[in-house]
Structures are given as C-alpha cells and as structure tokens.
Design an enzyme around this catalytic site. Structure first.
Site, short mmCIF file in Angstrom:
data_model
loop_
_atom_site.label_atom_id
_atom_site.label_comp_id
_atom_site.label_asym_id
_atom_site.label_seq_id
_atom_site.Cartn_x
_atom_site.Cartn_y
_atom_site.Cartn_z
N THR A 1 0.79 -1.03 -0.06
CA THR A 1 -0.07 -0.11 -0.04
C THR A 1 0.93 1.42 0.22
O THR A 1 2.08 1.26 0.67
CB THR A 1 -1.05 -0.01 1.31
N TYR B 1 -1.98 0.27 10.14
CA TYR B 1 -2.13 -0.23 8.87
C TYR B 1 -1.07 -0.14 7.94
O TYR B 1 -0.49 -1.41 7.42
CB TYR B 1 -3.47 0.28 8.07
#
Length: 345
Positions: A132, A156
């Site tokens: 990501t 995250y």
C-alpha cells in the site's frame, strides 16, 4: 480435494497453479479473474470474514480457511503443486487500525509471517504481496517514488511495511523472490460485471459516491476543504481495479523470468483527482447530482498522494487500459446497480 493440473501458455511454457489468499475479496477476486483469463490455474484460500464465496469464479478451486493454518496451507501447496503465492488476505480499514492496532498486526503482519514460512517450507519460489501507498505516510513530495522515505502514520501502513521487510530478508536467505505492489486508491469494478467492491460499510470515496448515487446513502461527506490543492480538497491517484489485477499477472511472469530479482513497485496512474473532481465525475456519469456535505479534516490525511509509476512502466509490460476517471466511476456504478438488483431479487 482434487489437485489442479498445470497448464501451458500459447508458447508452450508451463503455467503452474497459483495460490491466491483473500481471493474472495474485492481486489483478490479481480486478480483471480485476471489469472484465469491469462490461463493460470488458481487455488483460492479465504476465511470469508470480509470476502464472498460467490465472488470466486467457478474455474478456480476454493478452500475456506485461514492463511495462518500452516498444516492446511502446506497441504494446499503440496497437493496442488503451487508455484507462486499472491497474497491479498488482511485487514484494510485505516481508522479501524488506529482503534484496534493489535488486530492489524495480527492479521497483516503475524499471519503474513506464517504464510511466508509456509511458502519457504513448501518450496514456493515466487511471492506477490498486496502492499500500500500507506507505507509512505505523509510524503515529502508528490508524485511519490519508491525511493521516498517510508514513515507510515497508522498501524495499517506499519503492518504492511513490516511484511515488506520480512519478504526482503526472506528472499535474501532462501530461494524465493517477491514483488510488493504498493497500491494507491483502488476503485471501479470488472468491466464484464463479474466482480466489484461488495463489502458493507466501505469507506473508499468512489464506492461511497456511487452508493449515494443510487440512493443507498443520503450524501457524501467531503473531509476538509482547505488543503494545499487547486480546489482545497484532497487529491488522490485512483487506479482501476482491473488494471491493478493485470499488474499482478505481469509481476508474476516477471518473477518467473528472473528468479534472482525481487521488486517493490507503485501501482498508480501518476495523476491525481481531488474529492470534488471525483464527485463531479459521478454527477456526469449519473446525470444526477450527489449531495455533498463539507466536514472538518480527518487527522493524518495528506494534501495529495499520487504515484510516480516510472518503475512499474520500466519493469513490466503493464500499461493502464482503463485510466479514465469517468470510466472508473461508470464501472463502479454498474456494479453497485448489480448489487442493488441482487438485494431486491
């Protein structure tokens, strides 16, 4: 459980079975479609916490299970003679990661470590990881290249960056290579209507906006109008999920072609759109204005996050095919209408 047989491509090269984790989810199901379309045999493992078994094409073998179940994963690798793993399974909601960080370090880091160990023990030579742009945190400059500082601002992002580090170290110690693809903002749906974003309570802007367009939501919240951008709203690089899925197939073939090399690459178009530009696109595609409500900024949101995609363009034959904002919105809208029809049926 029946073992999948290897297939061959048009040039005669063997195509071994690929294990796709999280293949019943949004991006994973599109990657499964892309692999099958390209002639790769596919085995999917998914615990169905957020995925849907119906999203897995019938041509793939589906197994309900957890990637941390090493005896199960070992059995799948051996029985199907798995040659590569494409790893999508994990948790992806940034605010939830702040509220429940241990869940993210468990699902995204600890379980990835288990899966990587299973790959090494099972002799799997190639590993593709769903990473990501959150690994960059708030970038110092835009567009963001892979050489930029990685300083995530939420659990995250850290959970994904830790997995990248594990892959780097594992590839240095064992006969396995990897490709970590750092996604920017994924949107849209399969142009043939075979899959799309189906998770309830999704937070991605285009998904939220098309839900509002069909009446599933009353409005779209715009968080912050004072960013250092042309119209004051946050700018993001939106990539069509089918283009992203195609990048995984090209990455797999690259890993096979050069088994001594590993890669970390951005997946984006290199162009950003603001929140208001996205909502303008939804208005154009639907010919029906969506209500916008201006809200305060959310903490930690960067002004702009846009990919420098020079590396992926130089490394892979991948080229965007659906890099038009209205096309992305139209495909997302078509899928949202399909979901609505299913609910009414």
């Amino acid at each position: 459980m029946t073992a999948i047989q290897s297939s061959s491509s048009a040039n005669g090269a063997a195509r071994f079975p690929v294990l796709v984790t999280g293949g019943a989810g949004y991006i994973g199901s599109h990657a499964v479609l892309a692999l099958l379309d390209a002639g790769w045999p596919v085995v999917v493992i998914d615990n169905l916490v957020t995925g849907f078994e119906w999203a897995v094409p019938k041509a793939a073998t589906f197994v309900k299970g957890d990637i941390a179940d090493q005896p199960l994963v070992a059995r799948l690798i051996a029985e199907h003679r798995i040659g590569a793993i494409i790893h999508f399974a994990g948790s992806v909601v940034v605010p939830e990661s702040v509220a429940d960080p241990l869940k993210y370090y468990e699902n995204n880091t600890v379980k990835s470590r288990s899966l990587i160990e299973s790959a090494v023990k099972g002799g799997v030579r190639h590993f593709i990881f769903s990473s990501t742009a959150a690994t960059y945190g708030i970038p110092d400059s835009v567009p963001v290249a892979e050489t930029a500082r990685t300083q995530p601002i939420n659990p995250y992002g850290w959970s994904k960056l830790m997995t990248e580090r594990m892959l780097i170290d594992t590839a240095a110690a064992h006969p396995i290579n990897f490709c970590a693809l750092r996604y920017f903002n994924v949107a849209g749906a399969d142009p043939q209507g075979r899959s799309g974003q189906s998770t309830a309570g999704a937070t991605h802007l285009i998904k939220v906006a098309v839900e509002a367009a069909i009446g599933k939501r009353s409005h779209v919240s715009v968080y912050g109008t004072d960013y250092a951008t042309p119209d004051g709203t946050g700018v993001r690089d939106y990539i069509h999920v089918s283009d992203l899925a195609a990048a995984h197939v090209d990455a797999l073939e690259k890993l096979i072609e050069d088994p001594a090399a590993s890669h970390i690459m951005n997946c984006g178009y290199g162009r950003g759109f603001s929140v208001l530009e996205v909502l303008d696109s939804v208005d154009r595609v639907t010919n029906l204005p969506v209500e916008r409500r201006m809200e305060p900024r959310r903490p930690g949101d960067p002004d702009a996050l846009v990919a420098d995609n020079a590396r992926i363009l130089a490394t892979l034959p991948w080229r965007p095919r659906r890099d038009d904002l209205d096309t992305i919105v139209a495909d997302a809208l078509a899928w949202e209408r399909t979901l609505a029809e299913r609910r009414e049926a």
